[in-house]
Write an enzyme that holds these catalytic residues in place. Structure first.
Site, PDB file in Angstrom:
ATOM      1  N   HIS A 155     -27.379 -57.951  -2.415  1.00 20.41           N
ATOM      2  CA  HIS A 155     -26.911 -56.592  -2.100  1.00 20.41           C
ATOM      3  C   HIS A 155     -27.328 -55.613  -3.191  1.00 20.41           C
ATOM      4  O   HIS A 155     -27.673 -56.008  -4.304  1.00 20.41           O
ATOM      5  CB  HIS A 155     -25.385 -56.570  -1.960  1.00 20.41           C
ATOM      6  N   HIS A 156     -27.212 -54.336  -2.846  1.00 19.65           N
ATOM      7  CA  HIS A 156     -27.419 -53.232  -3.795  1.00 19.65           C
ATOM      8  C   HIS A 156     -26.482 -53.386  -5.003  1.00 19.65           C
ATOM      9  O   HIS A 156     -25.422 -54.027  -4.888  1.00 19.65           O
ATOM     10  CB  HIS A 156     -27.159 -51.901  -3.086  1.00 19.65           C
ATOM     11  N   LYS A 159     -22.413 -52.492  -5.270  1.00 18.59           N
ATOM     12  CA  LYS A 159     -21.389 -53.278  -4.558  1.00 18.59           C
ATOM     13  C   LYS A 159     -20.333 -53.783  -5.536  1.00 18.59           C
ATOM     14  O   LYS A 159     -20.666 -54.298  -6.605  1.00 18.59           O
ATOM     15  CB  LYS A 159     -22.041 -54.448  -3.818  1.00 18.59           C
TER      16      LYS A 159
HETATM   17  N1  NAD Z   1     -18.658 -54.273   7.285  1.00 20.33           N
HETATM   18  C1  NAD Z   1     -19.883 -53.850   7.054  1.00 20.33           C
HETATM   19  O1  NAD Z   1     -20.813 -54.057   7.843  1.00 20.33           O
HETATM   20  C2  NAD Z   1     -20.164 -53.083   5.806  1.00 20.33           C
HETATM   21  C3  NAD Z   1     -21.419 -52.530   5.569  1.00 20.33           C
HETATM   22  C4  NAD Z   1     -21.623 -51.817   4.407  1.00 20.33           C
HETATM   23  C5  NAD Z   1     -20.580 -51.678   3.512  1.00 20.33           C
HETATM   24  N2  NAD Z   1     -19.398 -52.234   3.756  1.00 20.33           N
HETATM   25  C6  NAD Z   1     -18.241 -52.044   2.894  1.00 20.33           C
HETATM   26  O2  NAD Z   1     -17.766 -50.736   3.145  1.00 20.33           O
HETATM   27  C7  NAD Z   1     -17.265 -50.169   1.943  1.00 20.33           C
HETATM   28  C8  NAD Z   1     -18.001 -48.867   1.660  1.00 20.33           C
HETATM   29  O3  NAD Z   1     -19.357 -49.120   1.400  1.00 20.33           O
HETATM   30  P1  NAD Z   1     -20.319 -47.950   0.900  1.00 20.33           P
HETATM   31  O4  NAD Z   1     -21.634 -48.549   0.605  1.00 20.33           O
HETATM   32  O5  NAD Z   1     -20.226 -46.799   1.838  1.00 20.33           O
HETATM   33  O6  NAD Z   1     -19.592 -47.570  -0.473  1.00 20.33           O
HETATM   34  P2  NAD Z   1     -19.554 -46.172  -1.207  1.00 20.33           P
HETATM   35  O7  NAD Z   1     -19.100 -46.442  -2.605  1.00 20.33           O
HETATM   36  O8  NAD Z   1     -20.839 -45.443  -1.006  1.00 20.33           O
HETATM   37  O9  NAD Z   1     -18.421 -45.353  -0.433  1.00 20.33           O
HETATM   38  C9  NAD Z   1     -17.055 -45.589  -0.550  1.00 20.33           C
HETATM   39  C10 NAD Z   1     -16.342 -44.242  -0.393  1.00 20.33           C
HETATM   40  O10 NAD Z   1     -14.928 -44.473  -0.326  1.00 20.33           O
HETATM   41  C11 NAD Z   1     -14.300 -43.398  -0.988  1.00 20.33           C
HETATM   42  N3  NAD Z   1     -12.940 -43.741  -1.367  1.00 20.33           N
HETATM   43  C12 NAD Z   1     -12.524 -44.489  -2.413  1.00 20.33           C
HETATM   44  N4  NAD Z   1     -11.181 -44.516  -2.451  1.00 20.33           N
HETATM   45  C13 NAD Z   1     -10.747 -43.791  -1.403  1.00 20.33           C
HETATM   46  C14 NAD Z   1      -9.463 -43.447  -0.897  1.00 20.33           C
HETATM   47  N5  NAD Z   1      -8.337 -43.848  -1.511  1.00 20.33           N
HETATM   48  N6  NAD Z   1      -9.401 -42.677   0.208  1.00 20.33           N
HETATM   49  C15 NAD Z   1     -10.507 -42.264   0.818  1.00 20.33           C
HETATM   50  N7  NAD Z   1     -11.746 -42.527   0.390  1.00 20.33           N
HETATM   51  C16 NAD Z   1     -11.859 -43.295  -0.713  1.00 20.33           C
HETATM   52  C17 NAD Z   1     -15.196 -43.124  -2.186  1.00 20.33           C
HETATM   53  O11 NAD Z   1     -14.979 -41.802  -2.668  1.00 20.33           O
HETATM   54  C18 NAD Z   1     -16.588 -43.287  -1.574  1.00 20.33           C
HETATM   55  O12 NAD Z   1     -17.066 -42.045  -1.087  1.00 20.33           O
HETATM   56  C19 NAD Z   1     -17.437 -51.237   0.871  1.00 20.33           C
HETATM   57  O13 NAD Z   1     -16.252 -51.965   0.754  1.00 20.33           O
HETATM   58  C20 NAD Z   1     -18.533 -52.121   1.419  1.00 20.33           C
HETATM   59  O14 NAD Z   1     -18.471 -53.434   0.935  1.00 20.33           O
HETATM   60  C21 NAD Z   1     -19.158 -52.924   4.881  1.00 20.33           C
HETATM   61  O1  LIG Z   2     -22.878 -52.746   1.098  1.00 23.28           O
HETATM   62  C1  LIG Z   2     -21.952 -53.589   1.168  1.00 23.28           C
HETATM   63  O2  LIG Z   2     -21.025 -53.637   0.333  1.00 23.28           O
HETATM   64  C2  LIG Z   2     -21.937 -54.539   2.287  1.00 23.28           C
HETATM   65  N1  LIG Z   2     -20.964 -55.386   2.341  1.00 23.28           N
HETATM   66  C3  LIG Z   2     -20.772 -56.307   3.403  1.00 23.28           C
HETATM   67  C4  LIG Z   2     -20.264 -57.617   2.844  1.00 23.28           C
HETATM   68  O3  LIG Z   2     -19.572 -57.643   1.815  1.00 23.28           O
HETATM   69  O4  LIG Z   2     -20.540 -58.635   3.463  1.00 23.28           O
HETATM   70  C5  LIG Z   2     -21.994 -56.546   4.243  1.00 23.28           C
HETATM   71  C6  LIG Z   2     -22.727 -55.309   4.524  1.00 23.28           C
HETATM   72  C7  LIG Z   2     -22.999 -54.477   3.302  1.00 23.28           C
END
Ligand code: NAD
Ligand SMILES: O=C(O)C1=N[C@H](C(=O)O)CCC1
Length: 266
Positions: A155-156, A159
């Protein structure tokens, strides 16, 4: 399809921005508010770098739910905050679609009971990308025939959590079809701590974090004279949006908590 009133938590993040765009491009999605860690009381259009949308920003999720009465919450914040938001949504009768990871099995079981008591649906999706769900399903099938397996997730470097929710979920799916098993040499040592990765029921999980990556995973199986590699790559965050849309549409007809989109795309 009837209009679905949505709230997005984390709208300024990588995923949140994509999700805001998704709501604007989907006819029956109506974004009624966003939840941010700051900018309370502003319009989204007043927040630097955000689209020109007259949508209110809240920092207090309870106030947001009480005033806006959304159907669905999409949470894309952080593992710690996602848990708090899921609970708040259930308390207010709002159906949560949670993209953050880090839930223990005990937490999932407790939240499922809570969702069922309330009679509303909830989805926790460690990975919204359809290709990643297929990778996990294929890996579960392969493990029945090739039980020696290691998971390499990449991942980036922004994370927060490791291993990824996807790697954890993959290991869990594999553990449903294979006995726990120590892999590698019975006398192997780690001369540098962590060299063999994390250990889940004998499966090793290795986490790589580098700028330039988005979300990638290889599940590598080994047997006498052969290996099998199942790999998925998300090359941008748009890859997650069809799964977000499917989750929002599906959560409305659920009356329990579903962990993982593999239960939805049969
Ligand atoms: N399920 C999936 O397919 C998937 C894919 C990508 C990322 N993710 C997960 O989603 C989450 C976000 O990923 P991202 O890459 O956008 O991260 P990111 O750091 O770019 O964005 C997270 C955002 O949440 C905000 N935030 C933090 N605390 C907050 C609060 N109390 N209330 C409202 N907003 C708040 C931050 O200001 C930030 O803008 C991570 O946990 C990541 O692991 C999941
Ligand atoms: O960008 C992230 O953070 C992601 N998290 C997910 C994970 O924890 O599996 C998958 C997608 C990207």
């Amino acid at each position: 399809m009837n209009e679905i009133k949505l709230v997005i938590a984390g709208p300024r993040g990588n995923m949140g921005r994509e999700a805001v765009t998704l709501t604007q491009e989907t006819e029956h999605f109506s974004l009624v508010a966003v939840i941010d860690s700051k900018h309370d009381g502003k319009w989204l259009s007043e927040v630097d770098g955000m689209p020109e949308l007259d949508i209110p920003v809240y920092t207090d999720i309870k106030q947001c739910f009480t005033e806006q009465k959304p159907d669905v919450l999409i949470d894309l914040t952080s593992p710690e905050i996602g848990k708090i938001h899921l609970e708040a949504a259930l308390d207010h009768g709002v159906r949560p679609v949670i993209g953050t990871t880090g839930f223990t099995q005990e937490e999932i079981d407790r939240l499922r009971t809570k969702a069922e008591d309330k009679g509303i649906g909830a989805i926790i999706a460690p990975n919204f990308a359809i290709g990643a769900i297929l990778m996990m399903k294929f890996a579960q099938t392969a493990a029945r025939y090739m039980p020696d397996v290691e998971i390499l997730e990449m991942h980036h470097d922004r994370k927060l959590d490791a291993p990824s929710g996807t790697a954890h979920k993959t290991a869990q799916l594999i553990s449903e079809v294979r006995e726990a098993k120590k892999q590698g040499h019975e006398n192997e040592t780690e001369d540098l701590q962590g060299a063999r990765g994390a250990d889940m029921e004998g499966m090793r999980i290795h986490s790589i974090r580098l700028p330039g990556l988005v979300a990638h995973q290889e599940v590598i199986f080994g047997g006498p004279g052969q290996t099998l590699t199942i790999r998925h790559d998300s090359i941008n965050r748009a890859s997650f949006m069809p799964g977000v849309r499917l989750s929002v549409e599906t959560v409305l007809s659920l009356d329990t908590l579903v962990y993982g989109l593999e239960h939805i795309i049969e």
